[in-house]
Design a protein around this motif. Structure first.
Motif, PDB file in Angstrom:
ATOM      1  N   HIS A   1       7.987 -12.459  40.236  1.00 46.17           N
ATOM      2  CA  HIS A   1       9.131 -11.676  40.694  1.00 46.17           C
ATOM      3  C   HIS A   1      10.375 -12.525  40.914  1.00 46.17           C
ATOM      4  O   HIS A   1      11.494 -12.016  40.929  1.00 46.17           O
ATOM      5  CB  HIS A   1       8.776 -10.943  42.001  1.00 46.17           C
ATOM      6  N   GLY A   2      10.203 -13.850  41.059  1.00 44.70           N
ATOM      7  CA  GLY A   2      11.346 -14.731  41.265  1.00 44.70           C
ATOM      8  C   GLY A   2      11.870 -15.360  39.991  1.00 44.70           C
ATOM      9  O   GLY A   2      12.801 -16.170  40.036  1.00 44.70           O
ATOM     10  N   GLY A   3      11.278 -14.995  38.857  1.00 41.93           N
ATOM     11  CA  GLY A   3      11.735 -15.550  37.589  1.00 41.93           C
ATOM     12  C   GLY A   3      11.142 -16.906  37.256  1.00 41.93           C
ATOM     13  O   GLY A   3      11.696 -17.647  36.436  1.00 41.93           O
ATOM     14  N   CYS A   4      10.016 -17.256  37.878  1.00 46.67           N
ATOM     15  CA  CYS A   4       9.317 -18.517  37.597  1.00 46.67           C
ATOM     16  C   CYS A   4       7.963 -18.215  36.973  1.00 46.67           C
ATOM     17  O   CYS A   4       7.472 -17.083  37.027  1.00 46.67           O
ATOM     18  CB  CYS A   4       9.117 -19.334  38.873  1.00 46.67           C
ATOM     19  N   GLY A   5       7.335 -19.232  36.419  1.00 46.10           N
ATOM     20  CA  GLY A   5       6.020 -19.017  35.829  1.00 46.10           C
ATOM     21  C   GLY A   5       5.289 -20.320  35.597  1.00 46.10           C
ATOM     22  O   GLY A   5       5.896 -21.395  35.521  1.00 46.10           O
TER      23      GLY A   5
END
Length: 404
Positions: free
Chosen positions: A166-170
């Motif tokens: 949801h925070g744009g990280c992976g």
């Protein structure tokens, strides 16, 4: 009757010449790029020999897709962009695709429906890569600059792509190679609502790296950001050696004060720079709807925090539109992926990275034809194609005069 036949010949000739041209022009031209700290004279052919266990990834950035509201120029560019992905898939045979941000030209301004059209457009353009693993890192044109950065928007956009939270990280793993992608826009923008989510990903990955090591003492670093806000990071010493961690993917470059030490590849286009300014503005207008600063980089203290926590094996970044190859004092290499879209620059490019087991990461720099060359070539093909009509019409007029 003769004129109609000549028109058919012209259409057939144009279709044939254009098909041959686009088939040849979309084949990428690639060459190996050695790290700045490697002696080229000591490098041997065996260093570049393919191994079945290698993992090969194509890295691109700045697709700048616009969804359904496309101009004639956009349709022209997207056609060649789609052909490029097909050709690169055929010739380079990669195992995965990595996209380092700016999938859209202005994603932060789009409604949910408009963003869905961009995602569909994206899937259509990358074509065969949909059948391979791919990962997208969000850029500032996707989620906006600091004043427009909203958690709800980032969450909506991140849901469109695999392996993004949801925070744009992976974080993910392929063929025993670990990757982690960070929302570098949140790192640049100070104490925002997304920063804690980015820090959680970094700390989780760092804890995983420390699993078999003894925890060190806790340290604190103050992050001074571009907008003068501050935020305190806390982390434990990571006793892992440098370059032993995951491959790091970010949109904004980490290094910001060392541009003059960065090795670049200049591909200045003589045709582009001879075009009238009004035509340049027309060709690039949709790519630059706002005053984007291409010198943006992750703040120095945040960079130190990332290096301490993650010990990245290698860093891949984007945003600046230009290729850059930089070695940090601890030996970590950061490579900046050039822009792929003609909207961003006349001479697009991309990278091919080969990850080897317990070995160096082999980098190839690849280029595509300049937009100015392609436009001129298409004009020449068109002129050659209409010659039969012109000649037939001229002969018809001469015969008519002779009959009189």
């Amino acid at each position: 009757m003769a004129v109609g036949r000549s028109i058919l010949i012209s259409v057939t000739l144009f279709a044939t010449l254009f098909d041959i041209f686009q088939d040849r022009v979309t084949i990428p031209s690639c060459h190996f790029v050695l790290p700045p700290n490697v002696d080229h004279h000591q490098t041997v052919a065996a260093d570049f020999k393919d191994n079945p266990q290698d993992l090969t990834a194509i890295l691109v950035s700045n697709l700048l897709l616009g969804g359904n509201n496309s101009s004639v120029f956009d349709i022209f560019r997207d056609f060649f962009l789609s052909k490029f992905f097909s050709k690169s898939f055929e010739t380079l045979k990669p195992d995965m695709l990595l996209i380092l941000g700016d999938v859209s030209a202005n994603g932060f301004q789009l409604t949910s429906k408009e963003w869905s059209s961009v995602v569909q457009h994206f899937q259509k353009v990358i074509g065969p890569y949909l059948h391979l693993p791919f990962h997208v890192t969000l850029g500032d044109r996707d989620i906006g600059e600091c004043s427009k950065l909203k958690a709800r928007l980032v969450n909506r956009l991140a849901n469109s792509f695999p392996e993004l939270n949801h925070g744009g990280c992976g974080s993910f793993e392929m063929s025993n190679v670990s990757f982690i992608s960070l929302n570098s826009i949140a790192l640049l923008c100070g104490n925002n609502e997304l920063l804690s989510a980015v820090e959680t990903v970094i700390e989780s990955e760092s804890a995983y790296l420390r699993t078999n090591t003894e925890d060190g003492r806790e340290q604190t670093v103050e992050l001074i950001t571009a907008n003068k806000a501050s935020y305190l990071y806390r982390w434990r010493d990571n006793p892992m050696s440098s370059q032993s961690g995951p491959v790091l993917l970010v949109h904004f470059p980490l290094q910001q004060t060392s541009k003059k030490y960065c090795r670049k590849e200049s591909n200045s286009s003589t045709i582009w720079y001879t075009l009238p300014d009004s035509l340049k503005l027309l060709l690039r207008r949709r790519a630059d709807p706002g005053p984007y600063d291409l010198q943006h980089a992750v703040p120095q203290n945040a960079t130190e925090y990332i290096f301490q926590a993650l010990k990245p094996r290698i860093v891949f970044s984007a945003h600046s539109h230009e290729f850059c190859d930089f070695i940090y004092p601890d030996g970590t290499r950061e490579v900046t992926v050039p822009a792929l879209a003609w909207k961003a620059k006349d001479d697009p490019g991309f990278l091919v990275a080969t990850f080897r087991n317990n070995g160096p990461v082999i980098i190839k720099s690849c280029s595509l034809p300049r937009e100015s060359y392609v436009v001129v070539s298409c004009i020449i093909i068109f002129i050659l194609s209409i010659l039969p009509v012109f000649v037939t019409n001229l002969l018809h007029q001469l015969n008519s005069r002779h009959d009189r």
